[in-house]
Design an enzyme around this catalytic site. Structure first.
Site, PDB file in Angstrom:
ATOM      1  CD  GLU A  43       7.974   9.380 -23.512  1.00 15.49           C
ATOM      2  OE1 GLU A  43       7.875   9.562 -24.740  1.00 15.49           O
ATOM      3  OE2 GLU A  43       7.044   8.891 -22.833  1.00 15.49           O
ATOM      4  CB  SER A  88      12.170   9.198 -39.231  1.00 16.12           C
ATOM      5  OG  SER A  88      11.644  10.236 -38.467  1.00 16.12           O
ATOM      6  CB  SER A 103       3.385  11.674 -44.465  1.00 12.68           C
ATOM      7  OG  SER A 103       3.635  11.592 -43.110  1.00 12.68           O
ATOM      8  CD  GLU A 108       7.533  17.003 -37.920  1.00 12.16           C
ATOM      9  OE1 GLU A 108       8.750  17.098 -37.702  1.00 12.16           O
ATOM     10  OE2 GLU A 108       6.976  15.950 -38.245  1.00 12.16           O
ATOM     11  CD  GLN A 125      10.113  16.077 -42.055  1.00 12.56           C
ATOM     12  OE1 GLN A 125       9.344  17.024 -42.100  1.00 12.56           O
ATOM     13  NE2 GLN A 125      10.407  15.475 -40.922  1.00 12.56           N
TER      14      GLN A 125
END
Lengths: 407, 393
Positions: free
Chosen positions: A377, A127, A161, A244, A124
């Site tokens: 958060e 990020s 990953s 996810e 994936q």
């Protein structure tokens, strides 16, 4: 075959007995003992018994999702090979539901079967170093190529990953920097064998490299590998991200399953290390772990009744807090042994086992639980706004073109 | 059933796995019962009416108790039909307690319909000394209390403070008896010619003095009960009496978790409602991340408390051997959640939360008293240490 005769008339959905019969047919035609594992998995996919809730022809039978457990139990009892879901979890848990929902017929036919059988692993590419929790701020660009049949991608991704094992990646990239950040994103399937893809291990706090950095330089992606419309990538990514979070912390646990079981066993085995303070804290963790287990169980019971509860949004928060507290407790309990670490060698494990290795590793790895897949958060904000209906924070970036945002 | 204190630790290497899968959801009849109780409480005016009525000097809200206990039949939920009850279970009683917690209702439900009723059910229920008071409690015709201090935890049964003579005359003093002043009948553990025994005493009988104290929790008032040669009817002796009292405390502690869940739910909902509307610094205060995170964390605790409380109710309803563990887990978890929810409610309401006219203080006082009732969280964790083999150093 007697298709239709035992199916429930009006919905056309299969019942457990019919699925058992089809499983028995598969086992008879392809006895696990005499069949190569990959051949068996392909036959299972073609019989619609891979993920029974998927459509016919795509590994499923349009059956209720809960009936998968019936098939799995029969196959396990017969000693059938499995598709190593831990190794191919990203493909199964994130790429597949996204492709199913947004993919073209050609994409579904091309990608789903080798994804499920494990012949092709997925990763994936979401990020980025400059866009973590603020994922939509991503800077990787995708620009139309000269003849207009595809795209050229440039940028850097991180925390990937399995990138070194993957044949394919799901990728989000910016296709229009003049639009506000959520609107200029498009979703692609990226070929990890493209010469412009460079994968480098990212060594982390534990000494391991579970993850990678991925550098994309002039990577060419045909337009046929776009998932969803141009500029709709954020909406498509929501499907991936929801799946996810369901996957993290969602497994069914027995009492004293997971981290608390390891801690309780250590307590029982080492009476000489016990103190009253550690006793009190362990009992608190034990109660918290048992209640988290029950909360997960209640969520599963709600899902089975077809009424998913909002508890799912909170399970990952609870899991992260527990794992960190218990693993921290364990290192302290071990005293002098807690000062030692098993091995700092850079390794590239195929999967991650949160309760694996020894206490120091578990303690360090658990630090990631409140960051990966959405920080605690961010999840608290999601619970506050979507579950409790509290007013959103004021947003200064909402209607500003991405190119004009401070970075 | 939890062993009395001083009993040997369990010898098998725990942890015992729970038996059959507990049903952690609410059934449709349970939801119907909840709707009926909630609507009755709303008609009575909810927490605002409780507040207005607080200083009336009455032991409990008789105007609410009659329709709730008698007309709706909730007082008899735990009692089999052949003994004059509804033949339901701890699961249904738990739902009633959730709603009573949400309303901080000043009614003797936990004390009479749960503790006193289960104590009587633990005696031999073919004897008229037992069935007569049981039927009266089940039908809501009378209020009963178990005369033990409210902080008593299951498994830590103290030696009785009351002595019985051969004629069944009881003398002694018990403190901290919740709803003592509301009771028509007192179930009194006493030491005497039959060893540990349980007696029934009419609250109006000669030699009985009930003195309510000035309580922290204004909605559940503990009383000092003094007996001076008061006439008692023997209900059970020896092991039966001990088991009946311990069983009552276990059921009470398990169902108290549902009351605590109801308290926490009201506090969270009211805090969310208030902070979404209250404006400071040009924004609703509920839009500030520092506050949102506290409410979101509390929401997760409340959702978890619901699973723990349902698990305890289900274990008690099914007579599961896991009930002592389920109850200890529920009390160790839900009691602090209720207190924290009430404390956050006061804090996040700002100044108004500190005033008498806002009902937040009723919930804080009830939550804090409930934390002590039927065993503190620490006592329940200590019980778990034995039950699940996490032995102390």
């Amino acid at each position: 075959m007697t298709d239709g005769t035992t199916e429930t008339g009006e919905t056309g959905r299969l019942d457990a007995a019919e699925l058992r019969r089809r499983t028995a047919d598969l086992l008879a035609a392809h006895p696990p003992a005499d069949t190569a594992p990959l051949d068996f998995l392909r036959a299972r996919f073609d019989a619609g018994l891979a993920w029974v809730h998927f459509p016919r022809g795509l590994g499923g039978l349009d059956a209720p999702r809960a009936l998968q457990a019936v098939v799995d139990a029969e196959l396990e009892a017969a000693g059938a090979p499995d598709n190593d879901p831990r190794r191919i979890g990203i493909g199964l848990g994130m790429a597949a539901p996204t492709i199913l929902r947004f993919g073209t017929d050609e994409q579904k036919q091309r990608f789903l079967r080798p994804l499920w059988t494990g012949e092709e692993a997925w990763c994936q590419l979401f990020s980025e170093p400059g866009a973590g929790s603020d994922l939509a701020a991503l800077a990787t660009s995708a620009v139309r190529d000269e003849d207009g049949t595809g795209w050229v991608v440039d940028g850097q991704k991180v925390w990937t990953s399995s990138a070194h094992l993957a044949r394919w990646a799901i990728l989000i990239a910016r296709t229009d920097p003049d639009l506000p950040k959520h609107r200029g994103i498009t979703y692609f399937v990226c070929d990890m064998t493209d010469p412009g893809v460079e994968v480098r291990p990212l060594r982390q706090i534990t000494g391991e490299a579970e993850f990678n950095e991925v550098f994309l330089t002039g990577v060419r992606i045909p337009d046929a590998h776009r998932l969803g419309a141009v500029g709709e990538g954020w909406k498509v990514a929501q499907t991936t991200l929801m799946n996810e979070r369901v996957a993290i912390g969602g497994a069914r646990q027995p009492r004293e399953g997971g981290m608390i079981g390891v801690a309780a066993r250590a307590w029982r085995e080492r009476p000489e290390a016990r103190t009253h303070d550690l006793h009190q804290r362990l009992l608190r963790h034990w109660v918290d772990a048992e209640v988290a287990r029950l909360t997960g169980e209640r969520l599963r019971q709600q899902l089975a009744k077809g009424h998913p509860g909002p508890e799912g949004s909170g399970m990952k928060l609870a899991f992260a807090r527990l794992a960190q507290q218990i693993s921290g407790w364990e290192v302290e309990f071990l005293g002098e042994d807690g000062l030692a670490y098993d091995d700092w060698t850079l390794r590239r494990p195929e999967g991650v086992d949160f309760t694996g290795r020894q206490a120091g590793y578990r303690y360090l790895r658990a630090k990631g639980n409140s960051i990966e897949g959405g920080t605690s958060e961010v999840l608290l904000n999601i619970v506050a706004e979507r579950v409790l209906g509290l007013p959103p924070e004021p947003r200064t970036d909402k209607d500003v073109a991405w190119k004009d945002l401070p970075r | 059933m939890t062993a009395p204190s001083g009993a040997a630790a369990p010898t098998e290497p725990a942890p015992a796995q729970p038996g059959a899968d507990p049903d952690l959801l609410y059934t449709e009849p349970e939801e119907d019962l909840r709707a009926a109780v909630r609507s009755l409480l709303a008609d009575r005016g909810g927490p605002a009416a409780v507040l207005a009525d607080l200083e009336s000097g009455r032991a409990y809200d008789t105007g609410l108790w009659r329709p709730l206990a008698a007309d709706m039949g909730t007082a008899g939920l735990l009692v089999p039909e052949k003994l004059g009850g509804q033949g339901a279970s701890a699961r249904e009683a738990a739902v009633v307690l959730e709603e009573l917690g949400r309303a901080v209702a000043p009614v003797p439900y936990l004390t009479s319909a749960v503790l006193a009723v289960t104590a009587l059910l633990g005696c031999e229920t073919d004897r008229p000394e037992v069935t007569a008071p049981l039927a009266a409690l089940a039908e809501g015709r009378s209020v009963g209390v178990l005369a033990v201090p409210l902080p008593t935890a299951p498994g830590t049964l103290p030696e009785p403070a009351v002595r019985a003579d051969a004629d069944g005359a009881l003398s002694g003093e018990v403190t901290g008896v919740a709803d003592g002043a509301a009771a028509d009948v007192l179930l009194v553990p006493a030491d005497g010619p039959y060893g540990y025994a349980l007696y029934a005493v009419d609250a109006a009988a000669d030699g009985v003095r009930v003195a309510p104290g000035v309580p922290l929790d204004l909605t559940r008032v503990p009383a000092r009960i003094t007996l001076d040669r008061a006439a008692g009817r023997l209900l059970a002796g020896q092991d039966t009496a001990r088991a009946a009292v311990t069983g009552a405390l276990l059921t009470g502690a398990g169902l108290l978790a549902s009351e605590q869940l109801g308290i926490a739910e009201w506090c969270l909902a009211e805090t969310v409602r208030h902070t979404a509307q209250r404006t400071q610094f040009g924004r609703p205060v509920g839009s500030f991340q520092a506050l949102k995170h506290r409410m979101a964390a509390l929401w997760l605790d409340v959702a978890s408390a619901r699973a723990a409380a349902r698990n305890a109710a289900d274990a008690l309803a099914t007579g599961s051997p896991d009930a002592p563990v389920a109850v200890a887990v529920a009390q160790a978890y839900c009691a602090p959640v209720a207190v924290r929810a009430a404390e956050e409610c006061v804090q996040l309401h700002g100044g108004i939360g500190m005033t008498w006219e806002h009902p937040a203080h009723l919930f804080l006082k009830r939550a804090k008293a409930d934390e002590i009732a039927l065993g503190t969280p620490g006592r329940h964790r200590a019980a778990l240490a034995e039950l699940v083999d996490i032995p102390a150093p």
